[in-house]
Design a protein around this motif. Sequence first.
Motif, PDB file in Angstrom:
ATOM      1  N   ARG A  82       7.861 -10.040   0.237  1.00  0.00           N
ATOM      2  CA  ARG A  82       6.656 -10.837   0.447  1.00  0.00           C
ATOM      3  C   ARG A  82       6.935 -12.313   0.195  1.00  0.00           C
ATOM      4  NH1 ARG A  82       4.344 -14.085  -2.550  1.00  0.00           N
ATOM      5  NH2 ARG A  82       2.206 -13.324  -2.385  1.00  0.00           N
ATOM      6  N   ARG A 177      -2.241 -16.086  -1.688  1.00  0.00           N
ATOM      7  CA  ARG A 177      -3.402 -15.182  -1.781  1.00  0.00           C
ATOM      8  C   ARG A 177      -3.527 -14.332  -0.529  1.00  0.00           C
ATOM      9  NH1 ARG A 177      -5.783 -19.890  -3.941  1.00  0.00           N
ATOM     10  NH2 ARG A 177      -6.982 -20.274  -2.026  1.00  0.00           N
ATOM     11  N   ASP A 180      -0.863 -11.674  -0.616  1.00  0.00           N
ATOM     12  CA  ASP A 180      -1.208 -10.668  -1.619  1.00  0.00           C
ATOM     13  C   ASP A 180      -2.265  -9.701  -1.079  1.00  0.00           C
ATOM     14  OD1 ASP A 180       0.560 -11.555  -3.519  1.00  0.00           O
ATOM     15  OD2 ASP A 180      -0.895 -12.836  -4.554  1.00  0.00           O
ATOM     16  N   GLU A 181      -3.213 -10.225  -0.311  1.00  0.00           N
ATOM     17  CA  GLU A 181      -4.242  -9.370   0.282  1.00  0.00           C
ATOM     18  C   GLU A 181      -3.628  -8.386   1.270  1.00  0.00           C
ATOM     19  OE1 GLU A 181      -7.821 -12.712   0.013  1.00  0.00           O
ATOM     20  OE2 GLU A 181      -6.895 -12.221   1.935  1.00  0.00           O
ATOM     21  N   GLN A 184      -1.956  -5.622  -0.583  1.00  0.00           N
ATOM     22  CA  GLN A 184      -2.905  -4.642  -1.104  1.00  0.00           C
ATOM     23  C   GLN A 184      -3.229  -3.596  -0.046  1.00  0.00           C
ATOM     24  OE1 GLN A 184      -4.007  -4.268  -4.263  1.00  0.00           O
ATOM     25  NE2 GLN A 184      -2.586  -5.943  -4.738  1.00  0.00           N
ATOM     26  N   LYS A 187      -0.335  -1.233   0.108  1.00  0.00           N
ATOM     27  CA  LYS A 187      -0.350  -0.303  -1.037  1.00  0.00           C
ATOM     28  C   LYS A 187      -1.373   0.795  -0.815  1.00  0.00           C
ATOM     29  CE  LYS A 187       1.203  -3.695  -4.486  1.00  0.00           C
ATOM     30  NZ  LYS A 187       0.816  -4.486  -5.698  1.00  0.00           N
ATOM     31  N   LEU A 188      -2.521   0.436  -0.237  1.00  0.00           N
ATOM     32  CA  LEU A 188      -3.552   1.433   0.047  1.00  0.00           C
ATOM     33  C   LEU A 188      -3.052   2.442   1.069  1.00  0.00           C
ATOM     34  CD1 LEU A 188      -6.439   2.487  -0.229  1.00  0.00           C
ATOM     35  CD2 LEU A 188      -7.138   0.830   1.522  1.00  0.00           C
ATOM     36  N   LYS A 191      -0.730   4.793  -0.651  1.00  0.00           N
ATOM     37  CA  LYS A 191      -1.457   5.731  -1.498  1.00  0.00           C
ATOM     38  C   LYS A 191      -2.071   6.850  -0.670  1.00  0.00           C
ATOM     39  CE  LYS A 191      -5.032   5.956  -5.061  1.00  0.00           C
ATOM     40  NZ  LYS A 191      -6.019   5.170  -5.857  1.00  0.00           N
TER      41      LYS A 191
END
Length: 234
Positions: A82, A177, A180-181, A184, A187-188, A191
């Motif tokens: 990243r 930012r 980073d979004e 996320q 990552k979802l 998961k």
Amino acid sequence: MTQPVSDTLQALVGAALPHVAFDGWSPAAFRAAVADSGIDPALAATEAPRGALDLAVAFHRMGDAAMVEQLGAMDLSSMRFRDRVATAVRLRLELAEDREAVRRGTTLFALPQNAPLGAQLIWGTADAIWTALGDTSDDLNWYTKRATLSGVYSATVLYWLGDDSHEHADTWAFLDRRIDEVMQIEKLKAKMRETPVLKQFADIPNQIFARVRAPRTRRTDVPGQWPVSPEGPR
């Protein structure tokens, strides 16, 4: 790989930049560039049949090429991925020394008749970044990576154009930012793949898009534009 810009176009862009701040990427700026560069008007018209619009396109692609060259000379191996992406986006903006030319270009490509071309250029920048960073995806990820980065890059450019903070510190914070979004979201998705109950729902779109592949002729393709062989459409 970025699309090459001829020496003639590079010379015209260099001659146009002092005028763009006042006239924008306009016919007046194009005529001034031809006069100042000493390039034969017939040759200039051949190299840039759409006039200043073609110079604005060349200016953008020259920035992409400079970014790719500098990325190739940098050692990014110790960085998280990243951070490599953030470094590439930041480098691309830092290489655009003439912020007013970028601002005028943003206005030009926001016009309805030029919006598809503007989107193609942004996609090309995202593709240049991913390619320079070693992306080898050949499926749906090829598209999603570039689409996501196109959004991040576009938003960052707009923020950068209005940023008066010291050394654009606020822009780089904004960029972090946004990345980073995106992380996320990744990552979802991971998961969902690891959770049995959610995995069955995630598998449905995966099955639908399993046969999606990146364009055969890369670098110059954009979504919705496919190369045609002599035998017909692929």
